[in-house]
Motif scaffolding. Structure first.
Motif, PDB file in Angstrom:
ATOM      1  N   ASN A  55       2.362  20.188  54.318  1.00 17.24           N
ATOM      2  CA  ASN A  55       1.255  21.117  54.491  1.00 17.24           C
ATOM      3  C   ASN A  55       0.067  20.453  55.201  1.00 17.24           C
ATOM      4  N   ASP A  56      -0.239  19.227  54.768  1.00 18.99           N
ATOM      5  CA  ASP A  56      -1.322  18.463  55.409  1.00 18.99           C
ATOM      6  C   ASP A  56      -1.047  18.296  56.899  1.00 18.99           C
ATOM      7  N   LEU A  57       0.174  17.886  57.218  1.00 22.35           N
ATOM      8  CA  LEU A  57       0.495  17.630  58.622  1.00 22.35           C
ATOM      9  C   LEU A  57       0.500  18.927  59.427  1.00 22.35           C
ATOM     10  N   ASN A  58       0.977  20.004  58.785  1.00 27.88           N
ATOM     11  CA  ASN A  58       0.933  21.304  59.465  1.00 27.88           C
ATOM     12  C   ASN A  58      -0.502  21.710  59.779  1.00 27.88           C
TER      13      ASN A  58
ATOM     14  N   LYS B  61       4.103  19.314  71.838  1.00 25.91           N
ATOM     15  CA  LYS B  61       3.922  20.627  71.209  1.00 25.91           C
ATOM     16  C   LYS B  61       2.452  20.979  70.980  1.00 25.91           C
ATOM     17  N   LYS B  62       1.656  19.966  70.642  1.00 26.58           N
ATOM     18  CA  LYS B  62       0.259  20.259  70.308  1.00 26.58           C
ATOM     19  C   LYS B  62      -0.648  20.237  71.549  1.00 26.58           C
ATOM     20  N   PHE B  63      -0.349  19.316  72.481  1.00 25.08           N
ATOM     21  CA  PHE B  63      -1.236  19.159  73.639  1.00 25.08           C
ATOM     22  C   PHE B  63      -0.619  19.644  74.954  1.00 25.08           C
ATOM     23  N   GLY B  64       0.673  19.832  74.959  1.00 24.33           N
ATOM     24  CA  GLY B  64       1.345  20.275  76.198  1.00 24.33           C
ATOM     25  C   GLY B  64       1.518  19.174  77.236  1.00 24.33           C
TER      26      GLY B  64
ATOM     27  N   MET C 165      -1.742  19.697  62.615  1.00 22.60           N
ATOM     28  CA  MET C 165      -1.141  20.191  63.871  1.00 22.60           C
ATOM     29  C   MET C 165      -1.881  21.435  64.377  1.00 22.60           C
ATOM     30  N   LYS C 166      -2.320  22.264  63.420  1.00 23.92           N
ATOM     31  CA  LYS C 166      -2.957  23.537  63.801  1.00 23.92           C
ATOM     32  C   LYS C 166      -4.439  23.369  64.165  1.00 23.92           C
ATOM     33  N   SER C 167      -5.044  22.245  63.763  1.00 25.37           N
ATOM     34  CA  SER C 167      -6.484  22.074  64.016  1.00 25.37           C
ATOM     35  C   SER C 167      -6.765  21.851  65.499  1.00 25.37           C
ATOM     36  N   LYS C 168      -8.055  21.958  65.826  1.00 22.05           N
ATOM     37  CA  LYS C 168      -8.453  21.930  67.237  1.00 22.05           C
ATOM     38  C   LYS C 168      -8.215  20.552  67.887  1.00 22.05           C
TER      39      LYS C 168
END
Ligand SMILES: [Zn+2]
Length: 377
Positions: free
Chosen positions: A336-339, A281-284, A342-345
């Motif tokens: 929230n931390d994990l979200n 999901k994060k890196f494809g 997940m959203k960071s670069k």
């Protein structure tokens, strides 16, 4: 599927692997490497090769200690079948080592118990100190590293090699095999877990606790020092026989009551989260592509079937949510931390110091000497 993505005509590797190349017939470099270097090494019968028979006879006649060799067990199909094969076919008495990183699934624990009891083997379990395990894993999260499984993988093989060295065991038998692993994921997806410089760099940047008891073993230590100065040999017997995944699973189920997982490596709940969620999901990057391609090349699955499997997410939405929550509570971080993580670069392994060039030079030598035949790039 994205129309920009180019896929191999024979396997299911595609241009989500940025270094992939295709020849004029649309065959990827992995398939070409398979044809040139691996295909003729695949065995099509279950009798041990002459090489393997000679080796097991030699071990039996020379060995004076209780155990003939050391094997690692995770509860997955490769290592479970390995234990079965060594004991029942090669008639060797292995010492079985399991590394508990804190993420065992219930099935994996049951499977290990069933195999060890069924084969009357001795088992030792090395438990990785949880605070250190957690700290190193969180460091990889903070580093936005694609391969979150480096800490777990490192702990497992370092424990195995260090144990053999400490206890003067000369043979390690591993479940490594061409049959399900002839295509190794690109390093961009899954960088070497054996690069200690890389691990230490990331831990230095993001870690909070000292790694005091966490097992460490650099690739050069086990490939050179342990091999040539301690005389430890690593054997891959599953490459010497026909190792068919489906048949092996059936045998393990019927003989030992072993339970199957949804995907390769899902015996660890962390790996399930990492491969099925983080990496995809994060890196494809979908690690199933490498695994399914290995099965296609070794005639264990049809390409159409593999494409069908890939069209469905490896873990469904409910499962993903459960694993997400489980990882948060286990690592003691909020959702929230994990979200936010997940959203960071996203970062690449090459954003951090490593022994990449040195290891790849070593890989080149091993490929030249035909010790390594897989394409590792
Ligand atoms: Zn291919």
């Amino acid at each position: 599927m994205n129309s920009q993505i180019k896929i191999c005509n024979r396997c299911v590797m595609d241009s989500t692997d940025k270094k992939i190349t295709f020849n004029r017939y649309g065959l990827c470099d992995y398939c070409q490497n398979f044809d040139n270097r691996i295909k003729n090494k695949i065995k099509n019968h279950n009798k041990p090769s002459i090489k393997l028979s000679k080796l097991s006879d030699k071990i039996k006649s020379k060995n004076k200690s209780k155990y003939d060799c050391l094997i690692g067990i995770s509860g997955g199909v490769d290592s479970s079948f390995l234990a079965h094969y060594i004991k029942t076919e090669l008639k060797l008495n292995p010492l079985v080592l399991h590394v508990d990183t804190g993420w065992n699934s219930v099935n994996s624990v049951n499977n290990i118990e069933k195999i060890v009891d069924g084969l009357e083997l001795d088992l030792i379990t090395i438990v990785i100190p949880w605070r250190e395990m957690r700290d190193l894993q969180l460091s990889f999260f903070q580093a936005q590293h694609p391969n979150l499984d480096i800490p777990q993988d490192h702990a497992i093989f370092a424990s195995l090699y260090n144990y053999a060295a400490k206890n003067k065991i000369k043979y390690i038998f591993t479940g490594g095999n061409f049959s399900t692993e002839c295509i190794r994921e690109p390093l961009e997806w899954a960088y070497h877990a054996s690069d200690l410089k890389h691990i230490k760099e990331i831990h230095k940047k993001f870690g909070k606790e000292k790694l005091e008891k966490f097992p460490l073993c650099d690739i050069f230590k086990y490939k050179i020092f342990y091999r040539y100065f301690k005389g430890i040999k690593v054997i891959q017997p599953l490459n010497e026989i026909e190792f068919n995944k489906k048949k092996s699973i059936e045998l393990l189920q019927n003989k030992y009551g072993w339970i199957k997982y949804e995907n390769k490596h899902y015996e660890s709940r962390f790996t399930k989260f990492y491969e099925g969620f983080w990496l995809l999901k994060k890196f494809g990057f979908d690690k199933r592509k490498a695994h399914l391609s290995s099965l296609i090349l070794t005639n264990q699955i049809k390409r159409e079937e593999a494409l069908k499997i890939l069209s469905i997410d490896p873990i469904n939405e409910t499962d993903a949510k459960n694993e997400f929550n489980f990882v948060c509570s286990k690592l003691e971080i909020s959702e929230n931390d994990l979200n936010n993580i997940m959203k960071s670069k996203n970062k690449k392994f090459s954003d951090y110091k490593s022994n990449y060039y040195l290891i790849q030079f070593f890989v080149k030598i091993c490929r030249f000497l035909k010790i390594e035949n897989r394409l590792i790039r």
